[in-house]
Every structure is written in structure tokens, then in C-alpha cells.
Design a protein around this motif. Structure first.
Motif, short mmCIF file in Angstrom:
data_model
loop_
_atom_site.label_atom_id
_atom_site.label_comp_id
_atom_site.label_asym_id
_atom_site.label_seq_id
_atom_site.Cartn_x
_atom_site.Cartn_y
_atom_site.Cartn_z
N VAL A 4 -23.28 32.00 -39.30
CA VAL A 4 -24.62 32.45 -39.66
C VAL A 4 -24.48 33.73 -40.48
O VAL A 4 -23.78 34.66 -40.08
CB VAL A 4 -25.48 32.71 -38.41
N TYR A 5 -25.16 33.77 -41.62
CA TYR A 5 -25.11 34.92 -42.52
C TYR A 5 -26.51 35.45 -42.76
O TYR A 5 -27.51 34.74 -42.61
CB TYR A 5 -24.50 34.52 -43.86
N LEU A 6 -26.56 36.71 -43.17
CA LEU A 6 -27.78 37.28 -43.71
C LEU A 6 -27.63 37.34 -45.23
O LEU A 6 -26.62 37.81 -45.73
CB LEU A 6 -28.03 38.68 -43.15
N GLU A 7 -28.61 36.81 -45.92
CA GLU A 7 -28.63 36.83 -47.38
C GLU A 7 -29.59 37.91 -47.86
O GLU A 7 -30.78 37.84 -47.60
CB GLU A 7 -29.07 35.46 -47.92
N TYR A 8 -29.05 38.92 -48.53
CA TYR A 8 -29.86 39.97 -49.13
C TYR A 8 -30.08 39.65 -50.60
O TYR A 8 -29.12 39.41 -51.34
CB TYR A 8 -29.15 41.32 -49.01
N GLY A 40 -30.51 40.19 -60.42
CA GLY A 40 -29.73 41.12 -59.61
C GLY A 40 -28.56 40.47 -58.90
O GLY A 40 -27.73 39.82 -59.52
N VAL A 41 -28.56 40.60 -57.57
CA VAL A 41 -27.41 40.16 -56.79
C VAL A 41 -27.87 39.56 -55.47
O VAL A 41 -28.75 40.11 -54.79
CB VAL A 41 -26.46 41.34 -56.48
N LEU A 42 -27.29 38.42 -55.10
CA LEU A 42 -27.40 37.91 -53.74
C LEU A 42 -26.15 38.35 -52.99
O LEU A 42 -25.04 38.12 -53.47
CB LEU A 42 -27.50 36.38 -53.72
N ALA A 43 -26.32 39.01 -51.86
CA ALA A 43 -25.19 39.55 -51.10
C ALA A 43 -25.23 39.00 -49.68
O ALA A 43 -26.31 38.87 -49.09
CB ALA A 43 -25.23 41.07 -51.09
N TYR A 44 -24.05 38.69 -49.13
CA TYR A 44 -23.96 38.01 -47.85
C TYR A 44 -23.11 38.79 -46.86
O TYR A 44 -22.02 39.27 -47.18
CB TYR A 44 -23.39 36.60 -48.04
N VAL A 45 -23.61 38.89 -45.64
CA VAL A 45 -22.88 39.54 -44.56
C VAL A 45 -23.03 38.67 -43.30
O VAL A 45 -24.10 38.12 -43.03
CB VAL A 45 -23.41 40.97 -44.30
N ASP A 71 -34.97 42.09 -50.19
CA ASP A 71 -35.40 41.52 -48.92
C ASP A 71 -34.25 40.67 -48.42
O ASP A 71 -33.28 40.44 -49.14
CB ASP A 71 -36.69 40.70 -49.08
N PHE A 72 -34.32 40.21 -47.19
CA PHE A 72 -33.21 39.41 -46.66
C PHE A 72 -33.71 38.35 -45.69
O PHE A 72 -34.78 38.49 -45.08
CB PHE A 72 -32.14 40.29 -46.01
N ILE A 73 -32.92 37.28 -45.60
CA ILE A 73 -33.22 36.18 -44.69
C ILE A 73 -31.93 35.75 -43.99
O ILE A 73 -30.83 36.08 -44.42
CB ILE A 73 -33.83 34.97 -45.44
#
Length: 277
Positions: A4-8, A40-45, A71-73
Motif C-alpha cells: 500500500v502506497y500514498l500517492e502525492y 509536476g510530479v507524482l511521488a510515492y511513499v 494532495d495525496f491518496i
């Protein structure tokens, strides 16, 4: 079990150099994958690595010269793969090499590398990976032993293998990168590449003709002494993952260990530097 990741979703104005700086700073606080977009950028953590104040030390977010909103999901791994496929374009490095996905048309080049990143860094799109590949393309690897430290997708190790390097070790501390590299070396018929999960503690008595490390400045400064111990006489060290202004610190550390600056490539203030032992 699905990761499971958070997408910013970062919206960045102007795009450059802010997007590159943003990705570098996000990488320092735990984000491990990025997709550049038109805005911009989609970043994942990973959710397990996320903290409520994770962006607190990302300095560019408070810089008045750039306008950055986000924002993030929460997403599942399979959803990220769909995002990657919809954004991924093949990339050509010089006239000899193309890095592409399985769904791209096969090109007429000497080195055709097929990868599926799956949350791993190193598609060839980022300046650091691209420049490290340029160094590899102009270097003779036939019969040379190679270490790819922080291998990500394994793309650098794969290219050295295609150029005749043997034996080859590839190491990454991230489990997903380790698994992804295993897939990619098989996909490119480079199954002789030895992929390991871990860090410099895995380096004991091994000796290499060439070491590649595309990580970040702080880790490199800490690990360069370990790399030096593993280089054969007249060995070559290629380093990237840092900015032009960081060459002073990196070269100072290398100089202390009898590593001599040879040349560097530069792209959008990122650099990839060659040192000779």
C-alpha cells in the motif's frame, strides 16, 4: 500481500528546476518512486514509512521562487503500475541504447533494454541514470567485474552485462528494487547478474574493476571508503545522484582515498562523475 502506497500529486510552477529539486528532497525523506507529469510530479511513499510530518524538511515547498501545491491518496501497488504504464515512454541514450517497456515496439539499436520499474528507481528518464548510462556506453566492459550499488531496476548492471562485463553484482537495500532487478535481469537475458538485497555491509572481500553507485550525496560520502576497499588497482568508480555543486565534497572524499577525478557529465545541474583508482 499487496503493498500500500500514498500517492502525492505535486503541481509545480515553474516545472524546472523545481521538479528535480523536489524529487531529490522527497527521496531524502522516504519517497522511493516518481512519475513526472505535465503539471509536476507524482511521488510515492510506502504507507508503513509515512509520517504525518514527512514533508517538514522538504525545503523547496517553502521557497518563494516556486509555487507548489499537492494532495495525496492511498493506492494499491497494482494501481501504481497502471499509472506508470500510462506515463512511461521509451528513452534513447545516444545512438546505441534504448530503455523501453515490454509494450513498446522493438527498436533497431545495439542495446535494447526492456524493463518494468514497479516502484523502483532507474528507468533512464532521470538525469542521473541517463548520464551513468552514457558513461557505460563509452567504457570498455568486456571481461570486467562490476558492482552496481543501489541498483534500482538493475538497468545499469544490465547494460554492463550487454557490453560483456562478468561477473556482475547488483545490490539494493529496498526489497521491491531487489525483486524488480531479479525480474529485469531475467527479462533481458542477463541471468548471470548476481542480485542481492542489502547495503555496503555485504561488501567483504570482493574486488571489482568497476563500481557504479547512483544514490545520493550523504550515502555516497559514507560509503565511498567501502567502495575503495573493493576496487582493484586502476579500477574505476562512477558516481551520481548529486548536484554539480556537490562535486567539491565528493571529490574531496575521493581524493583522501587515492581516487582521482577523471571527467563528469552534467544535465540540469545533476552530475555523473568518473574517478580512477
Amino acid at each position: 500481500m499487496q503493498n500500500v502506497y500514498l500517492e502525492y500529486n505535486f503541481r509545480v510552477e515553474p516545472l524546472q528546476p523545481a521538479s528535480d529539486i523536489l524529487m531529490a528532497e522527497l527521496g531524502e525523506v522516504g519517497f522511493d518512486s516518481f512519475v513526472e507529469t505535465e503539471s509536476g510530479v507524482l511521488a510515492y511513499v510506502k504507507k508503513e514509512d509515512w509520517l504525518e510530518n514527512i514533508l517538514e524538511s522538504v525545503q523547496i515547498l517553502s521557497q518563494p521562487n516556486f509555487k507548489i501545491s499537492f494532495d495525496f491518496i492511498e493506492i494499491e501497488q497494482e494501481n501504481w503500475n497502471a499509472v506508470w504504464e500510462s506515463n512511461f515512454e521509451s528513452i534513447q541514450v545516444g545512438s546505441q541504447c534504448v530503455v523501453r517497456a515490454p509494450f513498446h515496439e522493438k527498436p533497431n539499436v545495439e542495446f535494447d533494454i526492456v524493463i518494468e520499474p514497479k516502484m523502483s528507481f532507474g528507468t533512464g528518464h532521470h538525469e542521473t541514470t541517463y548520464m551513468m548510462m552514457k558513461h557505460i556506453l563509452e567504457t570498455d566492459f568486456k571481461g570486467k567485474s562490476v558492482l552496481d550499488m543501489g541498483c534500482g531496476t538493475g538497468v545499469l548492471a544490465i547494460l554492463t552485462g550487454m557490453k560483456g562485463a562478468t561477473p556482475i553484482d547488483a545490490i539494493d537495500i529496498d526489497n521491491w528494487c531487489y525483486l524488480n532487478s531479479l525480474e529485469n535481469v531475467q527479462r533481458n537475458n542477463q541471468g548471470h547478474i548476481n542480485v542481492n538485497e542489502g547495503d555496503v555491509s555485504l561488501l567483504t572481500s570482493q574486488k571489482y574493476d568497476v563500481i557504479l553507485a547512483n544514490i545520493n550525496k550523504n550515502i555516497l560520502l559514507s560509503d565511498i571508503p567501502h567502495y575503495t576497499k573493493c576496487l582493484k588497482p586502476n579500477g574505476t568508480l562512477f558516481l551520481s545522484g548529486f548536484y554539480k555543486e556537490d562535486i567539491i565534497d565528493i571529490s574531496a572524499k575521493c581524493g583522501q582515498l587515492s581516487l582521482n577525478f577523471c571527467k563528469n557529465f552534467e544535465k540540469n545541474n545533476w552530475v555523473a562523475v568518473k574517478y580512477v583508482f
